[in-house]
Design a protein around this motif. Structure first.
Motif, PDB file in Angstrom:
ATOM      1  N   LYS A  45     -30.214  26.450 153.942  1.00 38.05           N
ATOM      2  CA  LYS A  45     -28.885  26.176 154.486  1.00 38.05           C
ATOM      3  C   LYS A  45     -28.988  25.555 155.885  1.00 38.05           C
ATOM      4  CE  LYS A  45     -25.591  29.197 153.673  1.00 38.05           C
ATOM      5  NZ  LYS A  45     -24.651  30.341 153.771  1.00 38.05           N
ATOM      6  N   ILE A  49     -27.728  21.818 156.951  1.00 39.33           N
ATOM      7  CA  ILE A  49     -26.784  21.558 158.043  1.00 39.33           C
ATOM      8  C   ILE A  49     -27.360  20.528 159.014  1.00 39.33           C
ATOM      9  CG2 ILE A  49     -25.639  22.584 160.054  1.00 39.33           C
ATOM     10  CD1 ILE A  49     -25.337  25.159 158.293  1.00 39.33           C
ATOM     11  N   TRP A 119     -13.763  24.812 144.271  1.00 40.52           N
ATOM     12  CA  TRP A 119     -13.986  24.302 145.625  1.00 40.52           C
ATOM     13  C   TRP A 119     -15.310  23.546 145.692  1.00 40.52           C
ATOM     14  CZ3 TRP A 119     -18.204  25.364 148.575  1.00 40.52           C
ATOM     15  CH2 TRP A 119     -19.011  26.413 148.158  1.00 40.52           C
ATOM     16  N   LYS A 123     -15.901  19.726 146.619  1.00 41.96           N
ATOM     17  CA  LYS A 123     -16.803  19.360 147.721  1.00 41.96           C
ATOM     18  C   LYS A 123     -17.806  18.308 147.257  1.00 41.96           C
ATOM     19  CE  LYS A 123     -20.550  20.817 150.601  1.00 41.96           C
ATOM     20  NZ  LYS A 123     -21.810  21.471 150.550  1.00 41.96           N
ATOM     21  N   VAL A 171     -15.423  20.536 155.198  1.00 35.71           N
ATOM     22  CA  VAL A 171     -15.585  21.777 155.970  1.00 35.71           C
ATOM     23  C   VAL A 171     -14.528  22.800 155.552  1.00 35.71           C
ATOM     24  CG1 VAL A 171     -15.423  22.789 158.286  1.00 35.71           C
ATOM     25  CG2 VAL A 171     -16.784  20.722 157.911  1.00 35.71           C
ATOM     26  N   ILE A 172     -13.291  22.368 155.356  1.00 36.72           N
ATOM     27  CA  ILE A 172     -12.244  23.293 154.914  1.00 36.72           C
ATOM     28  C   ILE A 172     -12.620  23.902 153.565  1.00 36.72           C
ATOM     29  CG2 ILE A 172      -9.852  23.399 154.061  1.00 36.72           C
ATOM     30  CD1 ILE A 172      -9.163  21.421 156.369  1.00 36.72           C
ATOM     31  N   VAL A 174     -15.638  24.309 152.265  1.00 36.88           N
ATOM     32  CA  VAL A 174     -16.806  25.188 152.375  1.00 36.88           C
ATOM     33  C   VAL A 174     -16.441  26.518 153.035  1.00 36.88           C
ATOM     34  CG1 VAL A 174     -19.050  25.449 153.519  1.00 36.88           C
ATOM     35  CG2 VAL A 174     -18.488  23.324 152.349  1.00 36.88           C
ATOM     36  N   VAL A 175     -15.621  26.454 154.078  1.00 38.76           N
ATOM     37  CA  VAL A 175     -15.296  27.678 154.823  1.00 38.76           C
ATOM     38  C   VAL A 175     -14.272  28.523 154.085  1.00 38.76           C
ATOM     39  CG1 VAL A 175     -14.289  28.548 156.971  1.00 38.76           C
ATOM     40  CG2 VAL A 175     -15.932  26.684 157.041  1.00 38.76           C
ATOM     41  N   LEU A 176     -13.206  27.897 153.578  1.00 39.42           N
ATOM     42  CA  LEU A 176     -12.126  28.668 152.965  1.00 39.42           C
ATOM     43  C   LEU A 176     -12.315  28.929 151.478  1.00 39.42           C
ATOM     44  CD1 LEU A 176      -9.052  27.003 154.718  1.00 39.42           C
ATOM     45  CD2 LEU A 176     -10.288  29.076 155.374  1.00 39.42           C
ATOM     46  N   LYS A 177     -13.093  28.086 150.794  1.00 40.92           N
ATOM     47  CA  LYS A 177     -13.277  28.216 149.336  1.00 40.92           C
ATOM     48  C   LYS A 177     -11.922  28.520 148.668  1.00 40.92           C
ATOM     49  CE  LYS A 177     -18.028  29.832 149.742  1.00 40.92           C
ATOM     50  NZ  LYS A 177     -18.212  29.508 151.131  1.00 40.92           N
TER      51      LYS A 177
END
Length: 179
Positions: A45, A49, A119, A123, A171-172, A174-177
């Motif tokens: 990971k 990144i 999600w 993505k 990003v939304i 990945v973070v919020l799923k």
């Protein structure tokens, strides 16, 4: 030495340095893969990144170079300088970063999520669109290199927003799923 000969020599040196950096990066990644530490997926990971950041930096910067290059007279010293900058940015930084982003991202998608989740599918679709934009920029690098047809400054200013919008959406997701 003439300007073109010096450019070839410095280009070879830059390519060698970039090749060494990529080899070291892949060597470290390979060593971690072989060692399989308990936190292996965190290493993957982290490297994912790093690759994403490198790729995004190029996606943000290359259209900006095109804005300035569009105003440079074809064949001028300034235009030739932009050609070198664009070619090196695309081939030495962006392309390897994109490939590493995809490889590590697909590994994470499989090992952590089994490719399941709406999600994640969204993505991957957005990253595929980003890759299409990346290839569009690659065609533009080749067009500028050959002093071919140029798009307008306004076009490149608008194009400069594409990776920003895609990044925000990714990003939304990945973070919020959200789904």
């Amino acid at each position: 030495m003439t300007g073109k000969a010096v450019d070839r020599v410095s280009g070879r040196k830059a390519a060698l340095r970039a090749g060494i950096a990529i080899a070291v990066f892949l060597g470290i990644l390979g060593a971690i893969y072989l060692a399989q530490p308990d936190n292996f997926f965190l290493w993957i990971k982290a490297f994912h990144i790093v690759a994403v950041i490198s790729w995004m930096a190029g996606l943000f910067y290359l259209p900006r170079l095109f804005i300035y290059h569009t105003d440079a007279l074809p064949g001028s010293e300034l235009s030739e300088t932009f050609k070198v900058m664009e070619r090196r940015l695309f081939n030495v930084i962006m392309r390897p970063a994109m490939v590493i982003t995809w490889l590590l991202g697909l590994d994470l998608a499989w090992s952590m999520y089994g490719f399941m989740g709406g999600w994640l599918h969204a993505k991957i679709l957005l990253v595929a669109i980003m890759t299409g934009f990346h290839e569009h920029l690659g065609r533009a690098v080749r067009d500028f290199e050959s002093d071919g047809p140029r798009k307008s400054v306004r076009y490149w200013r608008l194009a400069n927003e594409v990776p920003t919008i895609l990044m925000i959406l990714i990003v939304i997701l990945v973070v919020l799923k959200p789904f």
